[in-house]
Design a protein around this motif. Structure first.
Motif, PDB file in Angstrom:
ATOM      1  N   PRO A 123       0.810  -1.223   0.000  1.00  0.00           N
ATOM      2  CA  PRO A 123       0.000   0.000   0.000  1.00  0.00           C
ATOM      3  C   PRO A 123       0.842   1.270   0.000  1.00  0.00           C
ATOM      4  CG  PRO A 123      -0.909  -1.605   1.516  1.00  0.00           C
ATOM      5  CD  PRO A 123       0.392  -2.170   1.052  1.00  0.00           C
ATOM      6  N   ALA A 124       2.032   1.228   0.600  1.00  0.00           N
ATOM      7  CA  ALA A 124       2.885   2.418   0.628  1.00  0.00           C
ATOM      8  C   ALA A 124       3.330   2.816  -0.770  1.00  0.00           C
ATOM      9  CB  ALA A 124       4.096   2.159   1.519  1.00  0.00           C
ATOM     10  N   GLU A 125       3.443   1.842  -1.667  1.00  0.00           N
ATOM     11  CA  GLU A 125       3.873   2.116  -3.042  1.00  0.00           C
ATOM     12  C   GLU A 125       2.710   2.467  -3.963  1.00  0.00           C
ATOM     13  OE1 GLU A 125       7.663  -0.974  -3.025  1.00  0.00           O
ATOM     14  OE2 GLU A 125       5.767  -1.540  -3.952  1.00  0.00           O
ATOM     15  N   GLU A 126       1.501   2.426  -3.407  1.00  0.00           N
ATOM     16  CA  GLU A 126       0.308   2.602  -4.240  1.00  0.00           C
ATOM     17  C   GLU A 126       0.269   3.930  -4.995  1.00  0.00           C
ATOM     18  OE1 GLU A 126      -4.329   3.036  -3.201  1.00  0.00           O
ATOM     19  OE2 GLU A 126      -3.399   1.158  -2.525  1.00  0.00           O
ATOM     20  N   PRO A 127       0.574   5.083  -4.377  1.00  0.00           N
ATOM     21  CA  PRO A 127       0.504   6.350  -5.128  1.00  0.00           C
ATOM     22  C   PRO A 127       1.414   6.376  -6.355  1.00  0.00           C
ATOM     23  CG  PRO A 127       0.566   6.777  -2.775  1.00  0.00           C
ATOM     24  CD  PRO A 127       0.852   5.322  -2.955  1.00  0.00           C
ATOM     25  N   ALA A 128       2.655   5.930  -6.198  1.00  0.00           N
ATOM     26  CA  ALA A 128       3.577   5.925  -7.330  1.00  0.00           C
ATOM     27  C   ALA A 128       3.132   4.917  -8.388  1.00  0.00           C
ATOM     28  CB  ALA A 128       4.992   5.590  -6.852  1.00  0.00           C
ATOM     29  N   TRP A 129       2.620   3.788  -7.935  1.00  0.00           N
ATOM     30  CA  TRP A 129       2.138   2.757  -8.852  1.00  0.00           C
ATOM     31  C   TRP A 129       0.949   3.265  -9.658  1.00  0.00           C
ATOM     32  CZ3 TRP A 129      -2.438  -0.050  -9.171  1.00  0.00           C
ATOM     33  CH2 TRP A 129      -2.380  -1.229  -9.897  1.00  0.00           C
ATOM     34  N   LEU A 130       0.000   3.937  -8.979  1.00  0.00           N
ATOM     35  CA  LEU A 130      -1.151   4.506  -9.677  1.00  0.00           C
ATOM     36  C   LEU A 130      -0.723   5.600 -10.648  1.00  0.00           C
ATOM     37  CD1 LEU A 130      -3.910   4.721  -6.920  1.00  0.00           C
ATOM     38  CD2 LEU A 130      -4.034   3.441  -9.065  1.00  0.00           C
ATOM     39  N   HIS A 134      -1.767   5.964 -14.571  1.00  0.00           N
ATOM     40  CA  HIS A 134      -2.401   7.146 -15.153  1.00  0.00           C
ATOM     41  C   HIS A 134      -1.574   7.696 -16.319  1.00  0.00           C
ATOM     42  CE1 HIS A 134      -5.964   7.939 -12.683  1.00  0.00           C
ATOM     43  NE2 HIS A 134      -5.287   7.456 -11.660  1.00  0.00           N
ATOM     44  N   ALA A 135      -0.250   7.626 -16.210  1.00  0.00           N
ATOM     45  CA  ALA A 135       0.610   8.059 -17.312  1.00  0.00           C
ATOM     46  C   ALA A 135       0.415   7.150 -18.529  1.00  0.00           C
ATOM     47  CB  ALA A 135       2.073   8.053 -16.873  1.00  0.00           C
ATOM     48  N   THR A 139      -0.958   8.097 -22.293  1.00  0.00           N
ATOM     49  CA  THR A 139      -0.285   7.708 -23.537  1.00  0.00           C
ATOM     50  C   THR A 139      -1.275   7.077 -24.504  1.00  0.00           C
ATOM     51  OG1 THR A 139       1.849   7.379 -22.450  1.00  0.00           O
ATOM     52  CG2 THR A 139       1.494   6.212 -24.522  1.00  0.00           C
ATOM     53  N   LEU A 140      -2.099   6.155 -23.992  1.00  0.00           N
ATOM     54  CA  LEU A 140      -3.069   5.476 -24.847  1.00  0.00           C
ATOM     55  C   LEU A 140      -4.103   6.445 -25.411  1.00  0.00           C
ATOM     56  CD1 LEU A 140      -3.683   2.226 -22.768  1.00  0.00           C
ATOM     57  CD2 LEU A 140      -2.224   2.513 -24.768  1.00  0.00           C
ATOM     58  N   LYS A 141      -4.413   7.485 -24.668  1.00  0.00           N
ATOM     59  CA  LYS A 141      -5.430   8.444 -25.110  1.00  0.00           C
ATOM     60  C   LYS A 141      -4.902   9.408 -26.165  1.00  0.00           C
ATOM     61  CE  LYS A 141      -8.547   9.458 -22.177  1.00  0.00           C
ATOM     62  NZ  LYS A 141      -9.721   8.904 -22.908  1.00  0.00           N
ATOM     63  N   THR A 142      -3.590   9.639 -26.184  1.00  0.00           N
ATOM     64  CA  THR A 142      -3.039  10.671 -27.056  1.00  0.00           C
ATOM     65  C   THR A 142      -2.198  10.144 -28.211  1.00  0.00           C
ATOM     66  OG1 THR A 142      -1.125  10.898 -25.570  1.00  0.00           O
ATOM     67  CG2 THR A 142      -3.012  12.365 -25.185  1.00  0.00           C
ATOM     68  N   ILE A 143      -1.793   8.891 -28.176  1.00  0.00           N
ATOM     69  CA  ILE A 143      -0.902   8.358 -29.190  1.00  0.00           C
ATOM     70  C   ILE A 143      -1.575   8.353 -30.562  1.00  0.00           C
ATOM     71  CG2 ILE A 143      -1.577   5.929 -28.930  1.00  0.00           C
ATOM     72  CD1 ILE A 143       1.390   5.248 -29.100  1.00  0.00           C
ATOM     73  N   GLY A 246     -18.843   7.975 -16.681  1.00  0.00           N
ATOM     74  CA  GLY A 246     -17.573   7.428 -17.105  1.00  0.00           C
ATOM     75  C   GLY A 246     -16.869   6.888 -15.883  1.00  0.00           C
ATOM     76  N   THR A 247     -15.611   6.543 -16.016  1.00  0.00           N
ATOM     77  CA  THR A 247     -14.854   6.057 -14.869  1.00  0.00           C
ATOM     78  C   THR A 247     -13.586   6.888 -14.709  1.00  0.00           C
ATOM     79  OG1 THR A 247     -13.666   4.392 -16.196  1.00  0.00           O
ATOM     80  CG2 THR A 247     -15.727   3.718 -15.150  1.00  0.00           C
ATOM     81  N   SER A 248     -13.144   7.034 -13.457  1.00  0.00           N
ATOM     82  CA  SER A 248     -11.960   7.841 -13.179  1.00  0.00           C
ATOM     83  C   SER A 248     -10.671   7.056 -13.390  1.00  0.00           C
ATOM     84  CB  SER A 248     -12.010   8.387 -11.747  1.00  0.00           C
ATOM     85  OG  SER A 248     -12.100   7.318 -10.810  1.00  0.00           O
ATOM     86  N   THR A 249     -10.744   5.735 -13.368  1.00  0.00           N
ATOM     87  CA  THR A 249      -9.620   4.882 -13.743  1.00  0.00           C
ATOM     88  C   THR A 249     -10.112   3.922 -14.822  1.00  0.00           C
ATOM     89  OG1 THR A 249     -10.153   3.296 -11.976  1.00  0.00           O
ATOM     90  CG2 THR A 249      -8.538   5.020 -11.466  1.00  0.00           C
ATOM     91  N   ASN A 250      -9.197   3.149 -15.406  1.00  0.00           N
ATOM     92  CA  ASN A 250      -9.617   2.270 -16.503  1.00  0.00           C
ATOM     93  C   ASN A 250      -8.871   0.946 -16.470  1.00  0.00           C
ATOM     94  OD1 ASN A 250     -10.959   1.357 -18.769  1.00  0.00           O
ATOM     95  ND2 ASN A 250      -9.725   2.523 -20.218  1.00  0.00           N
ATOM     96  N   PHE A 251      -8.872   0.307 -15.307  1.00  0.00           N
ATOM     97  CA  PHE A 251      -8.292  -1.027 -15.218  1.00  0.00           C
ATOM     98  C   PHE A 251      -9.111  -2.034 -16.026  1.00  0.00           C
ATOM     99  CE2 PHE A 251      -6.676   0.877 -11.213  1.00  0.00           C
ATOM    100  CZ  PHE A 251      -5.318   0.721 -11.461  1.00  0.00           C
ATOM    101  N   SER A 252     -10.401  -1.747 -16.225  1.00  0.00           N
ATOM    102  CA  SER A 252     -11.279  -2.659 -16.967  1.00  0.00           C
ATOM    103  C   SER A 252     -10.940  -2.699 -18.449  1.00  0.00           C
ATOM    104  CB  SER A 252     -12.744  -2.234 -16.799  1.00  0.00           C
ATOM    105  OG  SER A 252     -13.137  -2.264 -15.447  1.00  0.00           O
TER     106      SER A 252
END
Length: 379
Positions: A123-130, A134-135, A139-143, A246-252
């Motif tokens: 859990p401590a690594e969660e912010p950097a992992w998220l 998001h990055a 990339t997928l949205k703009t490529i 919509g969704t704020s994340t897109n793991f799906s």
């Protein structure tokens, strides 16, 4: 060629034989042909009696009782030219009617990858992992396809592309081959595409992608990386976006319950190293006598750069099929009387809302067996 990591050079000139006139389709079948210009069937002479290890020579012979003597026949990726040509028409319709955009690119060659994700750890690594996820979604949205086609490897990250090219050239110089993966994103897909149970959108996409020669794996959204993630992190929260949900994340990966949710659809396809290599390999004749086989001629050490338009094509054909199915359903629904009253619990839209004080609302939904009362706390 020494300066190119891929060997065969086809112009892929398409001749339309029927079905169009003055730039428009006529409604009749569209026939297209593409002539091979750089074929060398004599390169396959030594393979007449030796099945290539991990190639389809043996299995096609077992199935049909005979095999193509010059190349792989229908097991060759050359057959996909027809899919790409047909998908060009599907893509135009998707763009004109839904503004759908499809972009695929080489994401990895061997263990060289541009994907930033690693397994979820603590859990401590969660912010950097998220933040890395998001990055990646950005990339997928703009490529764009221009980004992808900026180099012959078809990887939009220039630094990674250079390393990938070196890896391909190293395999070629060793008379060997190397695999990798292609990532594809489909943007602006309307919500509601895909069928329940057996024809879920991700199932149809997986079927389409795994029909491409040399594919060995498929994952959508978070894929296998999602197996490391707790549910409270992996769940995609719903939010309001431009007047709709919509969704704020897109793991799906844009698909939930087998049906598109309106977010970007993204998936990854794994490709094995090409089976035909110049390195001498142990094998046996079709009669079982042990022997050695070293392929002669030009054989690509890596199929990934060539696979990109094929992945895009199969995505376009799959989404087009799903869209036509949904448009047929919507057309039938639109024939129903406009004043037909459907219970709100079936549509997710309460039929009557009465405010109660500042902290909550009282929602009354009409039902055949009497009103159903819900107390909903305001956010």
């Amino acid at each position: 060629m020494l300066d190119r990591p891929i060997q065969r050079d086809e112009k892929d000139r398409v001749t339309i034989l029927s079905g169009t006139e003055k730039g428009f389709t006529l409604g009749s079948p569209i026939a297209m042909t593409v002539n091979n210009e750089d074929q060398r069937p004599h390169d396959y002479g030594e393979m007449d009696y030796y099945p290539r290890p991990s190639h389809a020579d043996f299995t096609y012979l077992q199935k049909y009782g005979m095999k193509s003597s010059s190349g792989g026949g229908r097991s060759s990726a050359r057959e996909t030219i027809g899919r790409v040509a047909a998908a060009g028409i599907a893509e135009q319709y998707l763009k004109l009617t839904q503004n759908v955009e499809i972009v695929a690119f080489v994401a990895s060659i061997g263990n060289i990858t541009m994907e930033p994700m690693t397994g979820y750890s603590t859990p401590a690594e969660e912010p950097a992992w998220l933040a890395r996820w998001h990055a990646w979604w950005k990339t997928l949205k703009t490529i764009t396809r221009s980004d992808v086609d900026a180099n012959e490897v078809r990887c939009p990250d220039a630094n990674m592309a250079a390393r990938m090219r070196e890896r391909i050239v190293a395999a070629r110089d060793a008379h060997d081959s190397i695999g990798g993966s292609v990532v594809c994103v489909v943007r602006n897909v309307p919500a509601g595409l895909g069928e329940p149970c057996f024809d879920k959108l991700e199932a149809k996409l997986a079927h389409a992608m795994m029909s491409i020669p040399a594919t060995k794996g498929f994952e959508i959204g978070s894929g296998y990386a999602g197996t490391d993630i707790p549910g409270h992190v992996h769940n995609d929260p719903f939010v309001e976006k431009n007047g709709t949900l919509g969704t704020s994340t897109n793991f799906s990966g844009g698909v939930q319950g087998g049906i598109s949710n309106g977010e970007d659809i993204y998936f990854k396809v794994a490709f094995k190293p090409p089976a035909t290599i110049g390195q001498e390999q142990a094998t046996a004749t079709y009669e079982g006598t042990s022997g050695k086989l070293a392929a002669k001629g030009r054989h690509d050490p890596c199929v990934l750069p060539r696979a990109v338009p094929i992945v895009e094509a199969m995505a376009a054909l799959t989404v087009m099929d799903a869209l036509l199915q949904q448009l047929g359903r919507q057309g039938a629904r639109n024939l129903l009387p406009a004043d037909l009253e459907v219970p709100g619990v079936l549509t997710g839209k309460p039929s009557k809302v009465q405010a109660q004080g500042q902290g909550a609302v009282r929602v009354e939904v009409k039902q055949a067996d009497g009103p159903h009362i819900l107390d909903v706390v305001k956010p």
